[in-house]
Each structure stands twice: as C-alpha cells, then as structure tokens.
Scaffold this motif. Structure first.
Motif, PDB file in Angstrom:
ATOM      1  N   LYS A   1       0.828  -1.198   0.000  1.00  0.00           N
ATOM      2  CA  LYS A   1       0.000   0.000   0.000  1.00  0.00           C
ATOM      3  C   LYS A   1       0.870   1.258   0.000  1.00  0.00           C
ATOM      4  CE  LYS A   1      -3.901  -2.177   2.334  1.00  0.00           C
ATOM      5  NZ  LYS A   1      -4.530  -2.520   1.091  1.00  0.00           N
ATOM      6  N   ALA A   2       0.323   2.349  -0.481  1.00  0.00           N
ATOM      7  CA  ALA A   2       1.030   3.628  -0.486  1.00  0.00           C
ATOM      8  C   ALA A   2       1.510   3.937   0.929  1.00  0.00           C
ATOM      9  CB  ALA A   2       0.104   4.731  -0.994  1.00  0.00           C
ATOM     10  N   GLY A   3       2.796   4.273   1.051  1.00  0.00           N
ATOM     11  CA  GLY A   3       3.375   4.597   2.345  1.00  0.00           C
ATOM     12  C   GLY A   3       3.768   3.401   3.192  1.00  0.00           C
ATOM     13  N   GLU A   4       3.547   2.185   2.704  1.00  0.00           N
ATOM     14  CA  GLU A   4       3.830   0.976   3.478  1.00  0.00           C
ATOM     15  C   GLU A   4       5.231   0.442   3.195  1.00  0.00           C
ATOM     16  OE1 GLU A   4       1.413  -3.121   4.494  1.00  0.00           O
ATOM     17  OE2 GLU A   4       1.460  -2.507   2.401  1.00  0.00           O
ATOM     18  N   ARG A   5       5.800  -0.253   4.200  1.00  0.00           N
ATOM     19  CA  ARG A   5       7.086  -0.941   4.076  1.00  0.00           C
ATOM     20  C   ARG A   5       6.842  -2.434   4.240  1.00  0.00           C
ATOM     21  NH1 ARG A   5       8.201   3.328   7.634  1.00  0.00           N
ATOM     22  NH2 ARG A   5       7.874   1.901   9.355  1.00  0.00           N
ATOM     23  N   VAL A   6       7.541  -3.238   3.422  1.00  0.00           N
ATOM     24  CA  VAL A   6       7.449  -4.694   3.534  1.00  0.00           C
ATOM     25  C   VAL A   6       8.832  -5.303   3.337  1.00  0.00           C
ATOM     26  CG1 VAL A   6       5.047  -4.793   2.722  1.00  0.00           C
ATOM     27  CG2 VAL A   6       6.907  -5.053   1.089  1.00  0.00           C
ATOM     28  N   LEU A   7       8.981  -6.517   3.829  1.00  0.00           N
ATOM     29  CA  LEU A   7      10.222  -7.271   3.666  1.00  0.00           C
ATOM     30  C   LEU A   7       9.931  -8.429   2.726  1.00  0.00           C
ATOM     31  CD1 LEU A   7      13.093  -7.108   4.824  1.00  0.00           C
ATOM     32  CD2 LEU A   7      12.370  -8.708   6.590  1.00  0.00           C
TER      33      LEU A   7
END
Length: 148
Positions: free
Chosen positions: A41-47
């Motif tokens: 999502k916009a503005g989200e961080r994931v690994l």
C-alpha cells in the motif's frame, strides 16, 4: 584460490539465482521469491524474501540497491536506502521496500525487485584521537565547496 567468486545457494526450492541483465551490468537482479502477489500500500514498508543466501568473496560487501525503473515509474524504494550484506552473513537475503508513491503497488512472484552489487571493503583499525589533521576544506559541510 576462490577469492573472486560469489557463491549463491537456494534456500527456497523455487528461488531464482541472480543474474546480470547484460554482460557489463554492475548489479545482479534479485527477484521476489513468493508464491502469490503482494500488494504494498502507499506509504507501506514490507520485507520480501529472495530465496537465496550468499558467500561473498573475501574482503567484499554486498550492497542492495533499488531498481531504477521501480523507483522512477512506481515510487518503490528500499526502506533502508541501501541494504548491506556483510561478508560473514549466510542467511537468506531479504529486500525491504517502501512504497513512496500515492498508489498501491503489487509485487508479482519472481519480479525483479532490487539489484545486488558486490564491492571491495576495507577493514581499518579504529583508533580514538583528540585531534585530526588539518585540510583545506576542514569541517566545511553541505555546500561548503560551492556550486558548479
């Protein structure tokens, strides 16, 4: 002696061994080792897992950089700026990404998500001191040398 060999191991059966897009590409493309798409999502961080582990050449570091096309076209950047893989790390390589755009972005399984560049590294001894040698620039920081 195997001093200039990058050894790569699959730690997930469906992992893709990184390759250069062209013979002279500096980076090896890292792919998302996932079974299904993942929407960031916009503005989200994931690994994101790559499914590979590495044994870097002696006195080198693995640097993970964003793919320019993802950054310029979709606002996808690395969450930590540049990833660092130390010479003695043997675990799975993951890529932290950040969606800096206003639009959600869906990462597809086995999509090229970043690039790995292997570079020499220096391991200097560290010594505390009360004084540093003088230079022409001195402590001048940002913009102190003027504009072009």
């Amino acid at each position: 002696m195997e001093q200039n060999i990058l050894k790569l191991k699959k730690v997930r059966p469906n992992a893709v061994i990184p390759q250069r897009a062209t013979e002279k590409s500096a980076g090896l493309d890292l792919t998302a080792c996932m079974d299904e798409p993942l929407t960031v999502k916009a503005g989200e961080r994931v690994l994101i897992p790559t499914g590979i582990a590495a044994a870097l050449p002696a006195q080198s570091v693995g640097l993970i950089f964003a793919r320019s096309s993802l950054g310029t076209k979709h606002g996808i950047a690395l969450s930590n700026g540049v990833g660092v893989i130390d010479e003695d790390y043997r675990g799975e390589i993951h890529v932290g990404i950040f969606n800096a755009s206003a639009q959600d972005y869906t990462v597809q399984p086995f999509e090229r998500i970043a690039q790995l560049v292997v570079m020499p590294v220096c391991y200097p001894a560290v010594e505390e001191t009360d004084a540093l040698d003088e230079t022409q620039r001195g402590a001048g920081g940002f913009g102190s040398t003027g504009r072009l």
